[in-house]
Design an enzyme around this catalytic site. Sequence first.
Site, PDB file in Angstrom:
ATOM      1  N   HIS A 129      -8.459   0.646   7.410  1.00 23.77           N
ATOM      2  CA  HIS A 129      -8.628   2.025   6.811  1.00 23.77           C
ATOM      3  C   HIS A 129     -10.127   2.300   7.478  1.00 23.77           C
ATOM      4  O   HIS A 129     -10.828   1.734   7.395  1.00 23.77           O
ATOM      5  CB  HIS A 129      -8.664   1.749   5.510  1.00 23.77           C
ATOM      6  CG  HIS A 129      -7.146   1.311   4.747  1.00 23.77           C
ATOM      7  ND1 HIS A 129      -7.205   0.890   3.723  1.00 23.77           N
ATOM      8  CD2 HIS A 129      -5.985   1.453   5.405  1.00 23.77           C
ATOM      9  CE1 HIS A 129      -5.518   0.677   3.597  1.00 23.77           C
ATOM     10  NE2 HIS A 129      -5.241   0.972   4.684  1.00 23.77           N
ATOM     11  N   HIS A 174       3.060   4.658  13.892  1.00 22.32           N
ATOM     12  CA  HIS A 174       2.060   4.983  12.798  1.00 22.32           C
ATOM     13  C   HIS A 174       0.544   4.670  13.349  1.00 22.32           C
ATOM     14  O   HIS A 174      -0.422   4.835  12.897  1.00 22.32           O
ATOM     15  CB  HIS A 174       2.108   4.821  11.344  1.00 22.32           C
ATOM     16  CG  HIS A 174       1.618   2.979  11.255  1.00 22.32           C
ATOM     17  ND1 HIS A 174       2.010   1.912  12.063  1.00 22.32           N
ATOM     18  CD2 HIS A 174       0.845   2.533  10.510  1.00 22.32           C
ATOM     19  CE1 HIS A 174       1.573   0.755  11.682  1.00 22.32           C
ATOM     20  NE2 HIS A 174       0.689   1.123  10.672  1.00 22.32           N
ATOM     21  N   GLY A 175       0.782   4.020  14.397  1.00 26.89           N
ATOM     22  CA  GLY A 175      -0.543   3.553  15.066  1.00 26.89           C
ATOM     23  C   GLY A 175      -0.232   2.672  16.558  1.00 26.89           C
ATOM     24  O   GLY A 175       1.017   2.667  16.910  1.00 26.89           O
ATOM     25  N   SER A 200      -6.827   2.179  17.721  1.00 30.47           N
ATOM     26  CA  SER A 200      -7.899   1.435  17.380  1.00 30.47           C
ATOM     27  C   SER A 200      -9.345   1.996  17.594  1.00 30.47           C
ATOM     28  O   SER A 200      -9.338   3.270  18.317  1.00 30.47           O
ATOM     29  CB  SER A 200      -8.095   0.034  18.286  1.00 30.47           C
ATOM     30  OG  SER A 200      -8.448   0.297  19.697  1.00 30.47           O
ATOM     31  N   GLY A 236      -3.350   7.178  14.576  1.00 29.66           N
ATOM     32  CA  GLY A 236      -4.493   6.758  14.933  1.00 29.66           C
ATOM     33  C   GLY A 236      -4.562   5.481  15.842  1.00 29.66           C
ATOM     34  O   GLY A 236      -3.315   4.630  15.752  1.00 29.66           O
ATOM     35  N   ASP A 287       0.971  -1.063  -0.030  1.00 29.57           N
ATOM     36  CA  ASP A 287       0.018   0.064   0.031  1.00 29.57           C
ATOM     37  C   ASP A 287       0.993   1.294   0.083  1.00 29.57           C
ATOM     38  O   ASP A 287       0.802   1.856   0.841  1.00 29.57           O
ATOM     39  CB  ASP A 287      -0.860  -0.029   1.183  1.00 29.57           C
ATOM     40  CG  ASP A 287      -2.248   0.929   0.977  1.00 29.57           C
ATOM     41  OD1 ASP A 287      -2.227   1.716   0.058  1.00 29.57           O
ATOM     42  OD2 ASP A 287      -2.994   1.132   1.957  1.00 29.57           O
ATOM     43  N   HIS A 319       2.979   7.011   5.705  1.00 25.54           N
ATOM     44  CA  HIS A 319       3.566   6.230   6.607  1.00 25.54           C
ATOM     45  C   HIS A 319       4.047   5.063   6.188  1.00 25.54           C
ATOM     46  O   HIS A 319       4.713   4.170   6.637  1.00 25.54           O
ATOM     47  CB  HIS A 319       2.931   5.898   8.120  1.00 25.54           C
ATOM     48  CG  HIS A 319       1.835   5.219   7.835  1.00 25.54           C
ATOM     49  ND1 HIS A 319       0.568   5.950   8.566  1.00 25.54           N
ATOM     50  CD2 HIS A 319       1.046   4.337   7.510  1.00 25.54           C
ATOM     51  CE1 HIS A 319      -0.564   5.197   8.268  1.00 25.54           C
ATOM     52  NE2 HIS A 319      -0.208   4.245   7.611  1.00 25.54           N
ATOM     53  N   SER A 352      -6.777   8.648  19.684  1.00 29.18           N
ATOM     54  CA  SER A 352      -5.760   8.881  18.667  1.00 29.18           C
ATOM     55  C   SER A 352      -4.991  10.052  19.177  1.00 29.18           C
ATOM     56  O   SER A 352      -5.442  10.770  20.158  1.00 29.18           O
ATOM     57  CB  SER A 352      -6.422   9.089  17.308  1.00 29.18           C
ATOM     58  OG  SER A 352      -7.297   7.929  16.716  1.00 29.18           O
TER      59      SER A 352
END
Length: 414
Positions: free
Chosen positions: A144, A318-319, A293, A291, A65, A259, A298
């Site tokens: 997403h 990134h998460g 979950s 972000g 991606d 990211h 976030s």
Amino acid sequence: MTVEMIHGVPVWGDPLDNAVAQILNCAGEADAVALMADHHLGYSVPIGGVVAYRDKLNPAGVGYDIACGNKAVRLDIPAGEVKANIQTIMDDVWRTISFGIGRKNKERVDHHLFDDDPAWHLPVAHNLKKLAAEQLGTVGSGNHYVDIFEDEKSRIWIGVHFGSRGLGHRLATHFMKAADRERAGQQQPASAGSKRSRRRRSALDVVPSLLETESDLGREYLACMLLAGRYAYAGRDWVCNRVAKLLGARIVEEIHNHHNFAWSEEHRGETLWVTRKGATPAFPGQKGFVGGSMGDISVVLEGVESREGHLALYSTVHGAGRLMSRTQAAGRFRWKKGRRIQVKAGQIPREQMLDSVRKIGATLRGAGTDEAPQAYKRLPEVLEHHRNTIRILHTLRPLGVAMAGENEYDPYRD
């Protein structure tokens, strides 16, 4: 120090053996590597991995991606108005924004990148132009999302997470295969082994195939990666603008970052191509949206100057990072005549997922248990590992979460 050095590689968070093994594999050919606190196993390069080279590009490090990333925008609408109408707002978001592979919204989504980018003249990109045009502004599935948040000052934000959709996936597939062929041509043939052993090597042991930046293939990959980056930015811009329009609000601040990408940057007195796979750039003063979950906060953050920042190549998470795979969380499925049939139960019941969302006070549209909060680490705990390299500017609590439905088919999900 909140970082652990493992065989000379800086690792944040609780080290996962398989992801650490992958980053150590990468380190042999790289000029610098680092592993963020949300790390977990990926293909060839771990998610949360940062790998830098003087004169090479790593298509597997950018991933399938290409230019997956986040955008957050702050609106001028009162929080009370949004909270009072959140059910209707999320219904409108769900009807208007296209999740999964198809396009529910028949509005024309166009951008000047289709006319002014010379990368479209490359055969591999030219053949994907129609697909790209059809998917611009669609969010996809997997992890997403389109979220609506309230911050600590009762201000409303929109946050989105997705990348370059089928365009990036197919470009990545093309160049990763080409890089593998090029590497194979430079090496002695190896024993093929069993199908199972090949799968195991591809997941855990394979060293990523690299492209020389000054080679024809390297230049083509770079042009296509940059094209996919523009495309991802255009898609996230359109979705944020469209949701703001739904709310009748004006955007007054925005933070936008990839990211999954490679950047030419100055580090330690030299120019390096820094590949971040599931890692957010965090140079001193640079803002990022990260972000959690659907059942967690976030944040909007910025990088700060520190010794650890140098070690991280000015990168952060990134998460939150996965605790369990999609199959572990949701079970195993197969598709039969367009229907998804469960063949093995997962570890997370849907009601348990919904209970977590209710507890944080969010209104949910779509989503499967593969994205349940229980499948992820807690974002505050992950961020704590990077406390010396970042500053939290805003804490965002989800009011509404929209993701693809659990039965949505999308081959470009992550």
